[in-house]
Design an enzyme around this catalytic site. Structure first.
Site, PDB file in Angstrom:
ATOM      1  N   HIS A  37       0.828  -1.206   0.000  1.00 48.78           N
ATOM      2  CA  HIS A  37       0.000   0.000   0.000  1.00 48.78           C
ATOM      3  C   HIS A  37       0.865   1.260   0.000  1.00 48.78           C
ATOM      4  CE1 HIS A  37       0.788   0.849   4.304  1.00 48.78           C
ATOM      5  NE2 HIS A  37       0.663  -0.457   4.495  1.00 48.78           N
ATOM      6  N   CYS A  41       3.042  -5.095   6.728  1.00 50.02           N
ATOM      7  CA  CYS A  41       2.693  -4.740   5.358  1.00 50.02           C
ATOM      8  C   CYS A  41       3.863  -4.065   4.653  1.00 50.02           C
ATOM      9  CB  CYS A  41       1.475  -3.833   5.333  1.00 50.02           C
ATOM     10  SG  CYS A  41      -0.057  -4.678   5.774  1.00 50.02           S
TER      11      CYS A  41
END
Length: 459
Positions: free
Chosen positions: A236, A252
């Site tokens: 992301h 992440c």
């Protein structure tokens, strides 16, 4: 890294010449159901970034004479790019230079160990390590090498092209997982549904989080998110771009906002993703054999002797097969240096000083892409007195750190009566200013003072 405690006094404060990682934390480890694919919520959050700040468009910064993110490749070559140099100007920071040229904080800081990241002197020559050895895995889809915190994207219909981006990854105990998976979904303007484990962690620090964070400057997912087949993990964007190149997430993978936007538009759903840890890589370029070395991440630190032994055995086999003489002293120096700069290792081949001396000299841009721009204070603004310091370099370092928080905290240094005040602002109202006061107290542990418009306007 642990949060650094800074004691405020008029005689000065001890600020490290390293990134305060606490200002760049904030993870995204989530269950697949935690990402909201419904139409975006309109967030009424005040963005303190100046309107003159360059807007993200998905296009890469225009550079003269140097490739940064897109490189031509062929099946017989595994090394791309070239080294470059740029002379710093007053007010520059290494993180701003890194982002402009598609590098992470780790890459530019390790390549320039003698230069303070937040306060390089004007005229300092900054090495840009823009040469990379491709990981030794199939060139398909996305390959993420955790060892150098770098992503390699091989477009399915462009076998002669590779895109490469720096990334931020999971910190210790929240490691980004190894293995093969795919991108199963993507969303723009995601809402972050905060997992209970992360809410407990932040509450313990005195920073309670809501159950959901809508799109906007406070959303750690940024504007784009790609959901991996690995449960709980995403690729992301970020509202903390200067954490790219660090181990700061809850597992992440973070990209610069401009890089995730380009990748997002490549129709990546269904694309294979391979996550690896290769700290030592070799490649031929003409008649030169190069070695690129990185320090193994902490999770694999105990495997370092085994990894080095395998590298030495592989190099011996290459030497025998190709009938070349390897300079083992140079190999040892490169392994000790572990700076990620591909360096030739055959006898009589050039060393790092020669490579740096031959690096391309780049012109300084008018403005580094994404670098903070701070508005002037007016007599209607609220402000914050963050610190009053004797040493200008300490004040400048604190200013740079504040300007590079996520979201950024606009700040400047003001000389007064032989000392240097660090003033944050402008803020449009008391509520906004008090919110930033809480952030600064939590991240920097400073005793600070709120300044009303009457005080700001006072002569």
């Amino acid at each position: 890294m642990k949060k650094t405690s800074v004691g405020l006094s008029h005689t000065g404060i001890a600020l490290p010449f390293v990134l305060l990682a606490v200002g760049f934390l904030g993870g995204c480890q989530i269950e697949p159901a935690y990402i909201d694919f419904s139409p975006p919520i309109i967030a009424s959050l005040l963005d303190v970034v100046d309107e003159r700040q360059p807007k993200l468009s998905g296009r890469q910064p225009k550079l003269a004479g140097i490739a940064t993110r897109k490189f031509a490749i062929d099946k017989d070559h595994s090394i791309v790019g070239s080294l470059a140099m740029i002379s710093a100007r007053d007010g520059d920071t290494l993180p701003d230079i890194a982002r402009h040229f598609g590098l992470g904080y780790n890459e530019i800081a390790i390549a320039n160990p003698a230069i303070p990241p937040w306060t390089p002197k004007a005229g300092a020559r900054v090495l840009l390590p823009l040469q990379f050895i491709l990981p030794d895995v199939p060139r398909k889809g996305i390959v993420l090498n955790l060892a150098n915190m770098r992503m390699f994207y091989y477009p399915p219909k462009q076998p002669d092209t590779v895109f490469t981006y720096p990334v931020g990854i999971g910190r210790q105990n929240w490691n980004t997982p190894l293995g093969q998976t795919t991108i199963v979904a993507k969303t723009a303007n995601p809402t972050w549904m905060v997992p209970e484990s992360i809410r407990r962690e932040h509450a313990a620090k005195g920073d309670p989080l809501p159950e959901a964070v809508p799109p906007g400057p406070d959303n750690p997912l940024g504007k784009y998110a790609l959901l991996l087949g690995f449960k709980r993990y995403l690729i992301h964007g970020t509202n903390k771009p200067y954490g790219v190149g660090l181990q700061v997430s809850h597992g992440c993978v973070r990209l610069y906002p401009e890089d995730i936007e380009v990748l997002f538009k490549k129709r990546p759903v269904g694309m294979p993703v391979r996550i690896i840890h290769q700290p030592y890589m070799t490649a031929w370029d003409g008649d030169r054999l190069y070695l690129e070395a990185h320090e193994p991440l902490e999770k694999w630190a105990k495997q370092k002797p085994k990894l080095k032994k395998k590298l030495i055995n592989d190099l011996k086999q290459i030497g025998t097969k190709q009938n070349v003489a390897i300079d083992w002293e140079k190999v040892d120096r490169i392994l000790q240096r572990a700076d990620g700069i591909p360096t030739p290792i055959l006898m009589a081949s050039p060393g790092l000083p020669e490579l740096v001396a031959s690096a391309s000299e780049l012109e300084h841009p008018e403005h580094f892409y994404g670098a903070p721009v701070v508005s002037a204070l007016t007599d209607s603004d609220w402000a914050i007195l963050v610190a009053d310091l004797d040493k200008e370099v300490q004040a400048q370092q604190l200013v740079a750190m504040l300007n590079h928080q996520g979201p950024p905290i606009p700040a400047r240094k003001v000389e007064t009566d032989g000392s240097y005040q660090v003033i944050a602002g402008p803020f449009k109202n008391q509520k906004e200013a008090e919110s930033v006061v809480r952030r600064i107290k939590m991240d920097f542990e400073l005793d600070i003072k709120l300044l009303s418009p009457e005080i700001v306007a006072a002569p």
